[in-house]
Design a protein around this motif. Structure first.
Motif, PDB file in Angstrom:
ATOM      1  N   ALA A   1       8.494  -0.191   3.288  1.00 47.52           N
ATOM      2  CA  ALA A   1       9.538  -0.369   2.016  1.00 47.52           C
ATOM      3  C   ALA A   1      10.554   0.877   2.112  1.00 47.52           C
ATOM      4  N   LYS A   2       9.712   2.148   1.955  1.00 43.55           N
ATOM      5  CA  LYS A   2      10.569   3.542   1.480  1.00 43.55           C
ATOM      6  C   LYS A   2       9.514   4.403   2.058  1.00 43.55           C
ATOM      7  N   GLU A   3      10.108   5.773   2.315  1.00 36.66           N
ATOM      8  CA  GLU A   3       9.437   6.886   2.323  1.00 36.66           C
ATOM      9  C   GLU A   3       9.710   7.775   1.041  1.00 36.66           C
TER      10      GLU A   3
ATOM     11  N   ALA B   1       4.536   5.642 -10.684  1.00 37.54           N
ATOM     12  CA  ALA B   1       4.508   4.143 -11.182  1.00 37.54           C
ATOM     13  C   ALA B   1       5.924   3.439 -11.064  1.00 37.54           C
ATOM     14  N   GLU B   2       6.815   4.395 -11.646  1.00 37.14           N
ATOM     15  CA  GLU B   2       8.028   3.927 -11.751  1.00 37.14           C
ATOM     16  C   GLU B   2       8.867   3.686 -10.470  1.00 37.14           C
ATOM     17  N   ASP B   3       8.776   4.514  -9.462  1.00 41.31           N
ATOM     18  CA  ASP B   3       9.245   4.145  -7.991  1.00 41.31           C
ATOM     19  C   ASP B   3       8.645   2.860  -7.711  1.00 41.31           C
ATOM     20  N   LEU B   4       7.084   2.835  -7.872  1.00 46.21           N
ATOM     21  CA  LEU B   4       6.561   1.459  -7.061  1.00 46.21           C
ATOM     22  C   LEU B   4       6.889   0.358  -8.016  1.00 46.21           C
ATOM     23  N   GLU B   5       7.367   0.481  -9.415  1.00 50.55           N
ATOM     24  CA  GLU B   5       7.740  -0.799 -10.037  1.00 50.55           C
ATOM     25  C   GLU B   5       9.211  -1.374  -9.342  1.00 50.55           C
TER      26      GLU B   5
ATOM     27  N   LEU C   1       5.496  12.181   5.376  1.00 55.07           N
ATOM     28  CA  LEU C   1       5.953  11.760   4.272  1.00 55.07           C
ATOM     29  C   LEU C   1       5.107  10.734   3.424  1.00 55.07           C
ATOM     30  N   TRP C   2       5.200  10.477   2.086  1.00 59.12           N
ATOM     31  CA  TRP C   2       4.435   9.339   1.513  1.00 59.12           C
ATOM     32  C   TRP C   2       5.442   7.982   2.059  1.00 59.12           C
ATOM     33  N   LYS C   3       4.601   6.944   2.216  1.00 59.62           N
ATOM     34  CA  LYS C   3       5.154   5.814   2.798  1.00 59.62           C
ATOM     35  C   LYS C   3       4.574   4.653   1.971  1.00 59.62           C
TER      36      LYS C   3
ATOM     37  N   ALA D   1       0.843  -1.156   0.030  1.00 53.89           N
ATOM     38  CA  ALA D   1      -0.003  -0.103  -0.202  1.00 53.89           C
ATOM     39  C   ALA D   1       0.914   1.210  -0.042  1.00 53.89           C
ATOM     40  N   VAL D   2       0.291   2.409  -0.496  1.00 50.95           N
ATOM     41  CA  VAL D   2       0.992   3.816  -0.465  1.00 50.95           C
ATOM     42  C   VAL D   2      -0.162   4.495   0.509  1.00 50.95           C
ATOM     43  N   PHE D   3       0.779   5.133   1.461  1.00 50.63           N
ATOM     44  CA  PHE D   3      -0.045   6.063   2.668  1.00 50.63           C
ATOM     45  C   PHE D   3       0.740   7.172   2.685  1.00 50.63           C
ATOM     46  N   ARG D   4      -0.305   8.516   2.994  1.00 52.86           N
ATOM     47  CA  ARG D   4       0.481   9.604   3.419  1.00 52.86           C
ATOM     48  C   ARG D   4      -0.855  10.228   4.292  1.00 52.86           C
TER      49      ARG D   4
END
Length: 132
Positions: free
Chosen positions: A83-85, A92-96, A66-68, A58-61
């Motif tokens: 995983a990363k902040e 989409a590229e960051d998530l991939e 920060l975006w997590k 999941a992506v959360f803010r």
């Protein structure tokens, strides 16, 4: 399911809050100019809350944080690991890069039903994890 997004527009006259806005109109069209206009329009807002379930995380803010990006914990069911902040919304590229291309690694892509079930399961686990 695209997740939950809350936008706050802090213009001089007064703030505006939008919950999961639908910013598509058949009157305008769906071309590149419309996408660029929508992207520019949304860039004038501050996303104060966002939760987007993914098949494996999941992506959360929650503003001002920060975006997590979280991924499923294989050892503990119904749990997530950070995983990363990111300072800005991950694209989409960051998530991939973080998750890899899940569908490319499988010989046969998951069915529509299993994708939907995975998203709802992921959202449910994420809500439980952040409520603790």
């Amino acid at each position: 399911m695209k997740g939950a997004h809350l936008y706050l527009y802090t213009s001089k006259p007064r703030p505006l809050i939008m919950w999961n806005p639908r910013l598509i109109s058949e009157d305008v069209g769906v071309g590149i100019n419309v996408r660029n206009l929508r992207r520019y329009f949304l860039s004038t807002f501050t996303t104060v809350y966002s939760m987007r379930p993914l098949p494996t995380g999941a992506v959360f803010r929650c503003y001002p944080g920060l975006w997590k990006v979280f991924y499923d914990d294989k050892d503990r069911p119904n749990r997530y690991l950070l995983a990363k902040e990111f300072i800005s919304r991950p694209n989409a590229e960051d998530l991939e890069i973080l998750f890899g291309d899940v569908e490319a690694n499988s010989e046969e892509g998951p069915s529509l039903f299993s994708q939907a079930a995975s998203i709802f399961s992921s959202l449910n686990r994420f809500m439980k994890a952040i409520s603790k």
